[in-house]
Design a protein around this motif. Structure first.
Motif, mmCIF file in Angstrom:
data_model
loop_
_atom_site.group_PDB
_atom_site.id
_atom_site.type_symbol
_atom_site.label_atom_id
_atom_site.label_comp_id
_atom_site.label_asym_id
_atom_site.label_seq_id
_atom_site.Cartn_x
_atom_site.Cartn_y
_atom_site.Cartn_z
ATOM 1 N N ASN A 127 0.821 -1.210 0.000
ATOM 2 C CA ASN A 127 0.000 0.000 0.000
ATOM 3 C C ASN A 127 0.859 1.266 0.000
ATOM 4 O O ASN A 127 0.490 2.277 0.592
ATOM 5 C CB ASN A 127 -0.956 0.008 1.191
ATOM 6 C CG ASN A 127 -1.978 -1.100 1.092
ATOM 7 O OD1 ASN A 127 -2.423 -1.429 -0.005
ATOM 8 N ND2 ASN A 127 -2.329 -1.690 2.221
ATOM 9 N N LEU A 128 1.995 1.157 -0.678
ATOM 10 C CA LEU A 128 2.901 2.295 -0.743
ATOM 11 C C LEU A 128 2.641 3.009 -2.066
ATOM 12 O O LEU A 128 2.503 2.360 -3.099
ATOM 13 C CB LEU A 128 4.347 1.787 -0.690
ATOM 14 C CG LEU A 128 5.429 2.842 -0.632
ATOM 15 C CD1 LEU A 128 5.426 3.517 0.727
ATOM 16 C CD2 LEU A 128 6.788 2.204 -0.883
ATOM 17 N N PRO A 129 2.528 4.348 -2.053
ATOM 18 C CA PRO A 129 2.330 5.063 -3.333
ATOM 19 C C PRO A 129 3.403 4.663 -4.353
ATOM 20 O O PRO A 129 4.570 4.504 -3.981
ATOM 21 C CB PRO A 129 2.483 6.534 -2.927
ATOM 22 C CG PRO A 129 2.195 6.579 -1.459
ATOM 23 C CD PRO A 129 2.563 5.237 -0.910
ATOM 24 N N ASP A 130 2.978 4.516 -5.621
ATOM 25 C CA ASP A 130 3.858 3.977 -6.669
ATOM 26 C C ASP A 130 5.201 4.692 -6.763
ATOM 27 O O ASP A 130 6.240 4.068 -6.932
ATOM 28 C CB ASP A 130 3.164 4.075 -8.044
ATOM 29 C CG ASP A 130 2.059 3.032 -8.132
ATOM 30 O OD1 ASP A 130 2.056 2.130 -7.255
ATOM 31 O OD2 ASP A 130 1.219 3.138 -9.049
ATOM 32 N N TYR A 131 5.166 6.020 -6.660
ATOM 33 C CA TYR A 131 6.399 6.769 -6.908
ATOM 34 C C TYR A 131 7.452 6.524 -5.831
ATOM 35 O O TYR A 131 8.586 6.939 -5.972
ATOM 36 C CB TYR A 131 6.102 8.266 -7.046
ATOM 37 C CG TYR A 131 5.662 8.928 -5.757
ATOM 38 C CD1 TYR A 131 4.340 8.862 -5.345
ATOM 39 C CD2 TYR A 131 6.562 9.606 -4.957
ATOM 40 C CE1 TYR A 131 3.933 9.457 -4.170
ATOM 41 C CE2 TYR A 131 6.163 10.194 -3.775
ATOM 42 C CZ TYR A 131 4.837 10.124 -3.391
ATOM 43 O OH TYR A 131 4.440 10.690 -2.219
ATOM 44 N N LEU A 132 7.068 5.851 -4.770
ATOM 45 C CA LEU A 132 8.051 5.563 -3.717
ATOM 46 C C LEU A 132 8.627 4.146 -3.841
ATOM 47 O O LEU A 132 9.494 3.747 -3.078
ATOM 48 C CB LEU A 132 7.413 5.739 -2.339
ATOM 49 C CG LEU A 132 7.053 7.186 -1.964
ATOM 50 C CD1 LEU A 132 6.225 7.227 -0.696
ATOM 51 C CD2 LEU A 132 8.314 8.025 -1.812
ATOM 52 N N HIS A 133 8.110 3.381 -4.833
ATOM 53 C CA HIS A 133 8.533 1.987 -4.961
ATOM 54 C C HIS A 133 10.024 1.827 -5.206
ATOM 55 O O HIS A 133 10.668 0.967 -4.633
ATOM 56 C CB HIS A 133 7.748 1.301 -6.098
ATOM 57 C CG HIS A 133 6.364 0.946 -5.674
ATOM 58 N ND1 HIS A 133 5.506 0.230 -6.463
ATOM 59 C CD2 HIS A 133 5.690 1.210 -4.540
ATOM 60 C CE1 HIS A 133 4.345 0.078 -5.844
ATOM 61 N NE2 HIS A 133 4.434 0.672 -4.665
ATOM 62 N N ASP A 134 10.583 2.702 -6.077
ATOM 63 C CA ASP A 134 12.000 2.568 -6.422
ATOM 64 C C ASP A 134 12.884 2.616 -5.181
ATOM 65 O O ASP A 134 13.768 1.783 -5.004
ATOM 66 C CB ASP A 134 12.423 3.683 -7.388
ATOM 67 C CG ASP A 134 12.036 3.312 -8.816
ATOM 68 O OD1 ASP A 134 11.696 2.114 -9.009
ATOM 69 O OD2 ASP A 134 12.082 4.198 -9.687
#
Lengths: 271, 263
Positions: free
Chosen positions: B88-95
Protein backbone atom coordinates in the motif's frame (compact mmCIF):
# COMPACT_ATOMS: atom_id res chain seq x y z
CA UNK A 1 39.89 3.81 30.02
CA UNK A 2 38.18 7.15 30.38
CA UNK A 3 35.06 6.80 32.47
CA UNK A 4 32.14 8.86 31.14
CA UNK A 5 29.82 10.28 33.79
CA UNK A 6 26.65 12.13 32.90
CA UNK A 7 25.15 14.62 35.33
CA UNK A 8 21.47 14.74 34.48
CA UNK A 9 18.04 15.41 36.00
CA UNK A 10 15.26 16.02 33.52
CA UNK A 11 14.12 19.15 35.34
CA UNK A 12 15.93 22.46 35.05
CA UNK A 13 17.36 24.53 37.86
CA UNK A 14 18.03 21.63 40.21
CA UNK A 15 21.81 22.04 40.27
CA UNK A 16 23.23 20.01 37.39
CA UNK A 17 25.83 22.54 36.33
CA UNK A 18 26.82 23.34 39.91
CA UNK A 19 27.21 19.61 40.47
CA UNK A 20 29.16 19.04 37.24
CA UNK A 21 31.55 21.84 38.16
CA UNK A 22 32.11 20.56 41.68
CA UNK A 23 32.34 16.87 40.79
CA UNK A 24 34.84 17.49 38.00
CA UNK A 25 36.88 19.79 40.23
CA UNK A 26 36.76 17.27 43.08
CA UNK A 27 38.01 14.45 40.85
CA UNK A 28 40.76 16.65 39.44
CA UNK A 29 41.84 17.64 42.96
CA UNK A 30 42.18 13.95 43.72
CA UNK A 31 44.71 13.73 40.90
CA UNK A 32 42.53 12.37 38.10
CA UNK A 33 42.82 13.95 34.69
CA UNK A 34 39.28 15.18 34.13
CA UNK A 35 37.36 16.90 31.36
CA UNK A 36 33.95 18.48 31.81
CA UNK A 37 31.77 19.01 28.74
CA UNK A 38 28.84 21.42 28.57
CA UNK A 39 26.09 19.78 26.49
CA UNK A 40 23.71 22.68 26.92
CA UNK A 41 24.22 23.96 23.39
CA UNK A 42 22.56 27.34 22.97
CA UNK A 43 22.29 28.04 26.70
CA UNK A 44 25.83 27.54 27.83
CA UNK A 45 26.49 28.12 31.51
CA UNK A 46 29.25 25.87 32.66
CA UNK A 47 31.94 28.33 31.53
CA UNK A 48 30.42 30.96 33.85
CA UNK A 49 30.30 28.62 36.83
CA UNK A 50 33.91 27.58 36.14
CA UNK A 51 34.94 31.20 35.64
CA UNK A 52 36.43 30.69 32.19
CA UNK A 53 33.84 32.52 30.07
CA UNK A 54 36.40 35.03 28.83
CA UNK A 55 38.69 32.34 27.53
CA UNK A 56 36.19 30.56 25.28
CA UNK A 57 37.42 30.55 21.69
CA UNK A 58 36.25 27.26 20.28
CA UNK A 59 33.48 25.05 21.58
CA UNK A 60 32.04 21.54 21.46
CA UNK A 61 30.19 22.14 18.18
CA UNK A 62 33.35 23.44 16.50
CA UNK A 63 35.06 20.21 17.46
CA UNK A 64 32.12 18.05 16.40
CA UNK A 65 32.10 19.81 13.03
CA UNK A 66 35.85 19.53 12.63
CA UNK A 67 36.33 23.32 12.64
CA UNK A 68 38.74 23.11 15.55
CA UNK A 69 40.65 20.32 17.20
CA UNK A 70 40.17 19.27 20.76
CA UNK A 71 43.48 20.75 21.95
CA UNK A 72 42.34 24.15 20.75
CA UNK A 73 38.91 23.92 22.33
CA UNK A 74 39.78 22.53 25.76
CA UNK A 75 40.21 25.26 28.35
CA UNK A 76 42.53 24.60 31.24
CA UNK A 77 40.92 25.32 34.60
CA UNK A 78 42.33 28.23 36.56
CA UNK A 79 42.40 26.32 39.84
CA UNK A 80 43.30 22.75 38.97
CA UNK A 81 46.15 21.39 36.94
CA UNK A 82 44.23 18.31 35.85
CA UNK A 83 40.94 19.86 34.84
CA UNK A 84 39.82 20.91 31.36
CA UNK A 85 36.57 22.47 30.24
CA UNK A 86 34.92 21.97 26.86
CA UNK A 87 32.30 24.71 26.58
CA UNK A 88 29.04 24.55 24.66
CA UNK A 89 28.29 26.78 21.72
CA UNK A 90 26.06 29.73 22.49
CA UNK A 91 25.11 30.49 18.93
CA UNK A 92 23.98 27.07 17.75
CA UNK A 93 21.20 24.81 18.85
CA UNK A 94 21.13 21.28 20.11
CA UNK A 95 20.43 19.78 16.69
CA UNK A 96 24.06 20.53 15.86
CA UNK A 97 25.03 17.61 18.11
CA UNK A 98 25.40 14.30 16.34
CA UNK A 99 25.95 10.91 17.89
CA UNK A 100 29.01 10.31 15.70
CA UNK A 101 30.44 13.70 16.57
CA UNK A 102 30.03 13.20 20.30
CA UNK A 103 31.49 9.72 20.08
CA UNK A 104 34.50 11.08 18.22
CA UNK A 105 35.12 13.72 20.89
CA UNK A 106 34.88 11.17 23.69
CA UNK A 107 37.22 8.75 21.91
CA UNK A 108 39.76 11.50 21.42
CA UNK A 109 39.57 12.48 25.09
CA UNK A 110 40.30 8.88 25.93
CA UNK A 111 43.37 8.93 23.68
CA UNK A 112 44.53 12.06 25.43
CA UNK A 113 44.69 10.09 28.65
CA UNK A 114 41.70 11.48 30.50
CA UNK A 115 40.52 9.42 33.47
CA UNK A 116 37.06 10.98 33.76
CA UNK A 117 34.80 12.82 31.38
CA UNK A 118 31.87 14.61 33.02
CA UNK A 119 28.96 15.41 30.72
CA UNK A 120 26.83 18.28 31.98
CA UNK A 121 23.40 17.55 30.54
CA UNK A 122 20.86 20.22 29.61
CA UNK A 123 17.39 20.05 31.15
CA UNK A 124 14.63 18.27 29.28
CA UNK A 125 14.56 14.92 27.53
CA UNK A 126 15.31 16.12 24.01
CA UNK A 127 18.33 15.74 21.83
CA UNK A 128 20.89 17.57 24.00
CA UNK A 129 20.01 15.54 27.08
CA UNK A 130 19.97 12.28 25.14
CA UNK A 131 23.34 13.04 23.54
CA UNK A 132 24.83 13.77 26.97
CA UNK A 133 23.76 10.40 28.34
CA UNK A 134 24.24 8.22 25.26
CA UNK A 135 27.83 7.25 26.01
CA UNK A 136 27.64 7.31 29.80
CA UNK A 137 29.21 4.64 31.98
CA UNK A 138 27.80 6.18 35.13
CA UNK A 139 25.04 8.66 35.79
CA UNK A 140 24.62 11.10 38.62
CA UNK A 141 20.93 11.89 38.72
CA UNK A 142 20.36 15.21 40.46
CA UNK A 143 17.02 15.67 42.17
CA UNK A 144 15.54 18.29 44.45
CA UNK A 145 13.38 17.09 47.32
CA UNK A 146 10.07 17.88 45.63
CA UNK A 147 7.71 15.74 43.61
CA UNK A 148 8.04 17.25 40.14
CA UNK A 149 11.81 17.03 40.24
CA UNK A 150 11.60 13.42 41.40
CA UNK A 151 9.15 12.56 38.63
CA UNK A 152 11.46 14.08 36.01
CA UNK A 153 14.45 12.22 37.42
CA UNK A 154 12.48 9.02 37.17
CA UNK A 155 11.75 9.78 33.53
CA UNK A 156 15.40 10.45 32.76
CA UNK A 157 16.36 7.16 34.47
CA UNK A 158 14.01 5.42 32.06
CA UNK A 159 15.66 7.12 29.11
CA UNK A 160 19.04 6.12 30.47
CA UNK A 161 17.85 2.54 30.52
CA UNK A 162 16.65 2.61 26.95
CA UNK A 163 18.77 5.11 25.00
CA UNK A 164 22.26 4.77 26.42
CA UNK A 165 24.74 2.81 24.33
CA UNK A 166 25.21 0.39 27.20
CA UNK A 167 21.49 -0.38 27.13
CA UNK A 168 21.28 -0.54 23.35
CA UNK A 169 24.19 -2.93 23.10
CA UNK A 170 22.97 -5.04 26.00
CA UNK A 171 26.09 -4.39 28.05
CA UNK A 172 26.18 -3.91 31.80
CA UNK A 173 23.73 -1.08 32.52
CA UNK A 174 24.80 2.46 33.31
CA UNK A 175 25.68 2.72 37.01
CA UNK A 176 23.18 5.09 38.60
CA UNK A 177 23.75 7.41 41.55
CA UNK A 178 21.21 9.67 43.19
CA UNK A 179 22.28 13.10 44.40
CA UNK A 180 19.71 15.12 46.34
CA UNK A 181 20.48 18.83 46.14
CA UNK A 182 19.06 22.02 47.66
CA UNK A 183 18.18 20.08 50.77
CA UNK A 184 16.76 22.13 53.64
CA UNK A 185 16.51 19.94 56.75
CA UNK A 186 14.28 22.44 58.53
CA UNK A 187 11.74 22.45 55.74
CA UNK A 188 11.83 18.67 55.69
CA UNK A 189 11.12 18.66 59.41
CA UNK A 190 8.24 21.08 58.88
CA UNK A 191 6.84 18.76 56.23
CA UNK A 192 7.32 21.25 53.37
CA UNK A 193 9.85 19.12 51.53
CA UNK A 194 10.36 15.43 50.86
CA UNK A 195 13.06 13.84 52.96
CA UNK A 196 16.05 12.34 51.18
CA UNK A 197 14.75 8.96 52.28
CA UNK A 198 11.45 9.62 50.50
CA UNK A 199 13.30 10.63 47.34
CA UNK A 200 15.42 7.52 47.46
CA UNK A 201 12.41 5.32 48.10
CA UNK A 202 10.62 6.83 45.11
CA UNK A 203 13.56 6.49 42.73
CA UNK A 204 15.16 3.30 44.08
CA UNK A 205 18.67 4.37 43.11
CA UNK A 206 21.65 4.27 45.52
CA UNK A 207 22.21 7.62 47.22
CA UNK A 208 25.61 9.21 46.65
CA UNK A 209 25.02 12.31 48.70
CA UNK A 210 22.83 15.14 49.93
CA UNK A 211 23.85 18.74 49.23
CA UNK A 212 22.32 21.28 51.59
CA UNK A 213 20.52 24.36 50.31
CA UNK A 214 22.84 27.30 50.81
CA UNK A 215 23.45 30.88 49.71
CA UNK A 216 27.06 29.85 49.17
CA UNK A 217 26.10 28.24 45.87
CA UNK A 218 24.84 31.48 44.39
CA UNK A 219 27.89 33.30 45.67
CA UNK A 220 30.19 30.68 44.14
CA UNK A 221 28.42 30.97 40.76
CA UNK A 222 28.76 34.74 40.81
CA UNK A 223 32.45 34.43 41.49
CA UNK A 224 32.95 31.79 38.83
CA UNK A 225 34.36 29.35 41.36
CA UNK A 226 33.00 25.81 41.71
CA UNK A 227 31.24 25.47 45.08
CA UNK A 228 33.58 22.68 46.17
CA UNK A 229 36.41 25.26 46.50
CA UNK A 230 34.57 27.33 49.12
CA UNK A 231 36.22 27.47 52.54
CA UNK A 232 34.16 26.52 55.60
CA UNK A 233 31.07 25.79 53.56
CA UNK A 234 28.70 22.88 54.15
CA UNK A 235 28.14 22.67 50.40
CA UNK A 236 31.86 22.21 49.72
CA UNK A 237 32.14 19.56 52.42
CA UNK A 238 29.08 17.75 51.09
CA UNK A 239 30.52 17.69 47.57
CA UNK A 240 33.84 16.39 48.92
CA UNK A 241 31.89 13.59 50.59
CA UNK A 242 30.23 12.83 47.25
CA UNK A 243 33.63 12.53 45.58
CA UNK A 244 34.81 10.21 48.35
CA UNK A 245 31.74 7.99 47.99
CA UNK A 246 32.13 8.02 44.24
CA UNK A 247 35.66 6.69 44.74
CA UNK A 248 34.16 4.04 47.01
CA UNK A 249 35.30 5.47 50.33
CA UNK A 250 32.83 5.28 53.20
CA UNK A 251 31.44 8.57 54.46
CA UNK A 252 28.48 9.09 56.80
CA UNK A 253 25.70 11.38 55.55
CA UNK A 254 25.97 14.93 56.86
CA UNK A 255 23.76 18.02 56.83
CA UNK A 256 20.56 16.01 56.72
CA UNK A 257 19.27 16.62 60.23
CA UNK A 258 17.86 19.84 61.50
CA UNK A 259 19.56 21.17 64.57
CA UNK A 260 17.65 23.72 66.56
CA UNK A 261 19.74 26.85 66.94
CA UNK A 262 21.27 27.00 70.41
CA UNK A 263 20.60 29.78 72.90
CA UNK A 264 23.76 31.74 72.10
CA UNK A 265 23.10 31.52 68.39
CA UNK A 266 19.59 32.77 68.89
CA UNK A 267 20.82 35.72 70.94
CA UNK A 268 23.76 36.67 68.81
CA UNK A 269 22.32 35.65 65.45
CA UNK A 270 24.72 34.34 62.87
CA UNK A 271 24.17 31.77 60.21
CA UNK B 1 24.67 -42.38 -5.48
CA UNK B 2 21.52 -43.29 -3.70
CA UNK B 3 20.45 -39.72 -3.39
CA UNK B 4 20.91 -38.94 -7.04
CA UNK B 5 17.30 -37.88 -7.22
CA UNK B 6 17.91 -35.24 -4.58
CA UNK B 7 21.15 -33.99 -6.13
CA UNK B 8 19.37 -31.69 -8.44
CA UNK B 9 17.20 -30.40 -5.62
CA UNK B 10 19.57 -28.71 -3.25
CA UNK B 11 17.15 -25.89 -3.39
CA UNK B 12 13.50 -26.14 -4.04
CA UNK B 13 10.89 -23.44 -4.40
CA UNK B 14 7.40 -23.96 -3.15
CA UNK B 15 4.54 -21.67 -2.48
CA UNK B 16 3.81 -21.05 1.17
CA UNK B 17 1.59 -18.73 3.01
CA UNK B 18 2.89 -17.36 6.23
CA UNK B 19 1.25 -15.29 8.85
CA UNK B 20 3.38 -12.25 9.30
CA UNK B 21 3.21 -9.21 11.50
CA UNK B 22 2.03 -6.05 9.82
CA UNK B 23 3.28 -2.71 11.01
CA UNK B 24 0.84 0.04 10.06
CA UNK B 25 3.10 2.99 9.46
CA UNK B 26 1.30 6.32 9.56
CA UNK B 27 4.36 8.55 9.43
CA UNK B 28 7.55 8.33 7.40
CA UNK B 29 9.60 10.85 9.37
CA UNK B 30 12.14 8.58 11.10
CA UNK B 31 12.57 10.94 14.04
CA UNK B 32 8.87 10.98 14.84
CA UNK B 33 8.64 7.22 14.41
CA UNK B 34 11.59 6.86 16.76
CA UNK B 35 9.77 8.93 19.37
CA UNK B 36 6.59 6.92 18.98
CA UNK B 37 8.45 3.60 19.23
CA UNK B 38 10.30 4.84 22.24
CA UNK B 39 7.07 5.85 23.93
CA UNK B 40 5.62 2.47 23.12
CA UNK B 41 8.57 0.22 23.89
CA UNK B 42 11.04 2.47 25.65
CA UNK B 43 12.40 -0.02 28.11
CA UNK B 44 12.06 -3.06 25.89
CA UNK B 45 14.39 -2.73 22.91
CA UNK B 46 14.18 -6.48 22.29
CA UNK B 47 10.40 -6.67 22.51
CA UNK B 48 9.97 -8.05 18.99
CA UNK B 49 12.85 -10.53 19.21
CA UNK B 50 13.67 -10.43 15.51
CA UNK B 51 10.12 -10.85 14.17
CA UNK B 52 9.76 -10.11 10.48
CA UNK B 53 7.24 -7.46 9.54
CA UNK B 54 5.51 -6.04 6.49
CA UNK B 55 5.24 -2.28 6.55
CA UNK B 56 1.76 -1.21 5.52
CA UNK B 57 1.38 2.39 4.38
CA UNK B 58 -2.37 2.36 3.75
CA UNK B 59 -3.00 4.66 6.70
CA UNK B 60 -0.26 7.11 5.88
CA UNK B 61 -1.29 10.52 7.20
CA UNK B 62 0.44 12.57 4.49
CA UNK B 63 2.33 11.60 1.36
CA UNK B 64 5.99 12.53 1.63
CA UNK B 65 8.20 13.51 -1.32
CA UNK B 66 10.74 10.94 -0.36
CA UNK B 67 11.29 8.43 2.38
CA UNK B 68 14.54 7.80 4.23
CA UNK B 69 14.36 4.02 4.10
CA UNK B 70 17.76 3.49 5.64
CA UNK B 71 16.73 5.46 8.69
CA UNK B 72 13.42 3.65 9.05
CA UNK B 73 14.96 0.22 8.60
CA UNK B 74 17.75 0.83 11.07
CA UNK B 75 15.24 2.26 13.53
CA UNK B 76 13.08 -0.85 13.31
CA UNK B 77 16.11 -3.13 13.56
CA UNK B 78 17.05 -1.34 16.74
CA UNK B 79 13.79 -2.68 18.17
CA UNK B 80 14.55 -6.02 16.56
CA UNK B 81 11.84 -5.79 13.96
CA UNK B 82 12.98 -7.25 10.63
CA UNK B 83 11.23 -5.35 7.81
CA UNK B 84 10.83 -7.63 4.79
CA UNK B 85 8.54 -5.72 2.50
CA UNK B 86 6.09 -2.90 1.99
CA UNK B 87 2.55 -2.68 0.76
CA UNK B 88 0.00 0.00 0.00
CA UNK B 89 2.90 2.29 -0.74
CA UNK B 90 2.33 5.06 -3.33
CA UNK B 91 3.86 3.98 -6.67
CA UNK B 92 6.40 6.77 -6.91
CA UNK B 93 8.05 5.56 -3.72
CA UNK B 94 8.53 1.99 -4.96
CA UNK B 95 12.00 2.57 -6.42
CA UNK B 96 13.40 3.78 -3.16
CA UNK B 97 11.92 0.85 -1.26
CA UNK B 98 13.37 -1.61 -3.80
CA UNK B 99 16.78 -0.02 -3.46
CA UNK B 100 16.50 -0.56 0.28
CA UNK B 101 15.96 -4.30 -0.44
CA UNK B 102 12.32 -4.27 0.59
CA UNK B 103 9.89 -6.40 -1.36
CA UNK B 104 6.94 -4.59 -2.94
CA UNK B 105 3.85 -6.56 -2.01
CA UNK B 106 0.38 -6.26 -3.45
CA UNK B 107 -2.31 -4.66 -1.37
CA UNK B 108 -3.53 -8.09 -0.38
CA UNK B 109 -0.17 -8.85 1.17
CA UNK B 110 1.49 -12.22 1.32
CA UNK B 111 -1.41 -14.34 2.37
CA UNK B 112 -4.74 -13.90 0.73
CA UNK B 113 -6.51 -12.65 3.79
CA UNK B 114 -5.62 -9.87 6.07
CA UNK B 115 -4.42 -11.03 9.42
CA UNK B 116 -7.27 -10.67 11.83
CA UNK B 117 -6.56 -7.84 14.15
CA UNK B 118 -6.82 -8.94 17.74
CA UNK B 119 -9.38 -7.12 19.83
CA UNK B 120 -7.76 -3.97 21.01
CA UNK B 121 -7.23 -3.74 24.71
CA UNK B 122 -10.63 -2.40 25.69
CA UNK B 123 -9.00 -0.38 28.37
CA UNK B 124 -9.63 3.27 29.03
CA UNK B 125 -7.50 5.22 26.58
CA UNK B 126 -3.94 4.49 27.70
CA UNK B 127 -2.08 7.71 28.16
CA UNK B 128 0.57 8.35 25.48
CA UNK B 129 0.39 5.94 22.57
CA UNK B 130 -1.70 2.82 22.85
CA UNK B 131 0.35 -0.29 22.45
CA UNK B 132 -1.09 -1.86 19.39
CA UNK B 133 -1.03 -5.57 19.82
CA UNK B 134 0.75 -7.11 16.85
CA UNK B 135 -1.19 -9.87 15.10
CA UNK B 136 -0.93 -12.91 17.25
CA UNK B 137 0.16 -16.04 15.42
CA UNK B 138 3.62 -15.13 14.31
CA UNK B 139 6.81 -16.61 15.74
CA UNK B 140 5.70 -20.17 15.29
CA UNK B 141 9.13 -21.72 15.59
CA UNK B 142 10.36 -19.51 18.38
CA UNK B 143 7.19 -19.75 20.38
CA UNK B 144 6.78 -23.48 20.24
CA UNK B 145 10.41 -24.06 21.15
CA UNK B 146 10.16 -21.98 24.27
CA UNK B 147 6.62 -21.40 25.43
CA UNK B 148 7.75 -18.49 27.59
CA UNK B 149 4.55 -16.54 27.82
CA UNK B 150 5.59 -14.79 31.01
CA UNK B 151 7.53 -11.59 30.69
CA UNK B 152 9.84 -10.63 33.53
CA UNK B 153 11.08 -7.08 34.02
CA UNK B 154 13.98 -6.98 36.45
CA UNK B 155 14.66 -3.28 36.76
CA UNK B 156 12.37 -0.56 38.07
CA UNK B 157 9.95 0.63 35.41
CA UNK B 158 10.32 4.40 35.09
CA UNK B 159 7.91 7.21 34.39
CA UNK B 160 7.15 7.28 30.66
CA UNK B 161 8.05 3.65 30.08
CA UNK B 162 5.52 1.19 28.84
CA UNK B 163 5.57 -2.58 28.76
CA UNK B 164 3.14 -4.97 27.12
CA UNK B 165 3.25 -8.65 27.95
CA UNK B 166 1.71 -10.11 24.85
CA UNK B 167 -0.27 -13.27 25.40
CA UNK B 168 0.72 -13.88 28.99
CA UNK B 169 1.64 -12.74 32.46
CA UNK B 170 3.90 -9.92 33.45
CA UNK B 171 6.20 -10.04 36.46
CA UNK B 172 7.79 -6.82 37.71
CA UNK B 173 10.67 -7.57 40.06
CA UNK B 174 11.51 -3.99 40.99
CA UNK B 175 8.19 -2.23 40.92
CA UNK B 176 6.99 0.61 38.75
CA UNK B 177 7.00 4.37 39.12
CA UNK B 178 4.20 6.90 38.75
CA UNK B 179 3.69 7.73 35.10
CA UNK B 180 4.66 4.31 33.80
CA UNK B 181 2.23 1.84 32.28
CA UNK B 182 2.09 -1.93 32.16
CA UNK B 183 -0.30 -3.98 30.09
CA UNK B 184 -0.62 -7.76 30.12
CA UNK B 185 -2.96 -10.17 28.42
CA UNK B 186 -2.72 -12.28 31.57
CA UNK B 187 -2.01 -11.35 35.19
CA UNK B 188 0.34 -8.68 36.51
CA UNK B 189 2.56 -9.55 39.46
CA UNK B 190 4.41 -6.60 40.93
CA UNK B 191 7.07 -7.06 43.61
CA UNK B 192 7.72 -3.60 44.92
CA UNK B 193 5.71 -0.43 44.50
CA UNK B 194 2.87 -0.50 41.97
CA UNK B 195 2.55 3.19 41.14
CA UNK B 196 1.63 3.80 37.51
CA UNK B 197 -1.18 2.35 35.40
CA UNK B 198 -1.65 -1.42 35.45
CA UNK B 199 -3.95 -3.07 32.92
CA UNK B 200 -4.39 -6.84 33.12
CA UNK B 201 -6.47 -9.06 30.87
CA UNK B 202 -5.99 -6.60 28.04
CA UNK B 203 -7.63 -8.91 25.51
CA UNK B 204 -10.65 -9.46 27.64
CA UNK B 205 -9.57 -12.22 30.02
CA UNK B 206 -11.87 -11.61 32.99
CA UNK B 207 -9.99 -14.09 35.18
CA UNK B 208 -6.79 -12.05 35.05
CA UNK B 209 -5.67 -10.45 38.31
CA UNK B 210 -3.21 -7.88 39.54
CA UNK B 211 -0.98 -8.63 42.53
CA UNK B 212 1.30 -6.19 44.27
CA UNK B 213 3.37 -6.15 47.44
CA UNK B 214 3.02 -2.38 47.71
CA UNK B 215 -0.24 -1.09 46.30
CA UNK B 216 -0.61 2.51 45.14
CA UNK B 217 -1.41 2.73 41.42
CA UNK B 218 -2.82 5.60 39.39
CA UNK B 219 -5.19 3.24 37.62
CA UNK B 220 -5.96 -0.47 37.59
CA UNK B 221 -7.94 -2.28 34.95
CA UNK B 222 -8.96 -5.86 34.34
CA UNK B 223 -10.48 -6.77 31.00
CA UNK B 224 -11.42 -3.15 30.48
CA UNK B 225 -13.10 -2.62 33.85
CA UNK B 226 -11.05 0.10 35.41
CA UNK B 227 -10.73 2.27 38.47
CA UNK B 228 -8.80 5.42 39.22
CA UNK B 229 -7.96 6.73 42.67
CA UNK B 230 -8.67 10.45 42.65
CA UNK B 231 -9.59 10.39 46.33
CA UNK B 232 -6.56 8.34 47.28
CA UNK B 233 -5.95 4.66 47.73
CA UNK B 234 -8.23 3.02 50.33
CA UNK B 235 -6.53 2.81 53.73
CA UNK B 236 -6.95 -0.97 53.91
CA UNK B 237 -4.73 -1.56 50.90
CA UNK B 238 -2.51 1.51 50.49
CA UNK B 239 1.14 0.47 50.47
CA UNK B 240 0.21 -3.11 51.35
CA UNK B 241 0.13 -6.49 49.66
CA UNK B 242 -2.98 -6.41 47.57
CA UNK B 243 -4.79 -8.20 44.80
CA UNK B 244 -7.22 -6.85 42.27
CA UNK B 245 -9.72 -9.11 40.55
CA UNK B 246 -13.08 -9.06 38.86
CA UNK B 247 -16.13 -10.39 40.58
CA UNK B 248 -19.76 -10.61 39.65
CA UNK B 249 -21.66 -12.13 36.79
CA UNK B 250 -20.91 -11.98 33.09
CA UNK B 251 -22.42 -8.64 32.31
CA UNK B 252 -22.02 -6.96 35.66
CA UNK B 253 -18.37 -7.10 36.56
CA UNK B 254 -17.00 -5.10 39.43
CA UNK B 255 -13.41 -4.63 40.44
CA UNK B 256 -12.48 -6.00 43.83
CA UNK B 257 -9.41 -4.64 45.55
CA UNK B 258 -8.48 -6.57 48.66
CA UNK B 259 -5.50 -6.92 50.95
CA UNK B 260 -3.55 -10.17 50.76
CA UNK B 261 -3.00 -11.89 54.08
CA UNK B 262 0.60 -12.82 53.77
CA UNK B 263 2.36 -11.50 56.81
Amino acid sequence: MARVIVVTSGKGGVGKTTTSASISTGLALRGYKTAVIDFDVGLRNLDLIMGCERRVVYDLINVVNGEANLHQALIKDKHCENLFILPASQTRDKDALTEEGVEKVLKELEHMGFDYVICDSPAGIERGAVMALTFADEAIVVSNPEVSSVRDSDRILGILQSKSRRAMEGREPVKEHLLVTRYAPKRVEDGEMLSYKDVQELLRVPLIGVIPESDDVLQASNQGTPAIHLKDSDVATAYQDVIARFLEEERPLRFVNYEKPGLLKRIFGGK
Amino acid sequence: MADASLQGKLIEFKGASLAVMTAHVRETEAVRLADALHMMLGGMPDFFAGEPAVLDFAQLASTPDRVDWTAIISLLRRYQVQPIGVRNLPDYLHDGARRANLAILGPEGISAERPIAPPKPQAPPPAPAPVEAPPAPQPAAAASAAPATTMVVERPLRSGQQVYAKGGDLVLLAGMSPGSEVIADGCIHCYGPLRGRALAGARGDTSARIFSTNFGPELVSIAGVYRTFERGIPQTVAGRSTQVRLSGSDNLHTLEIMPLQND
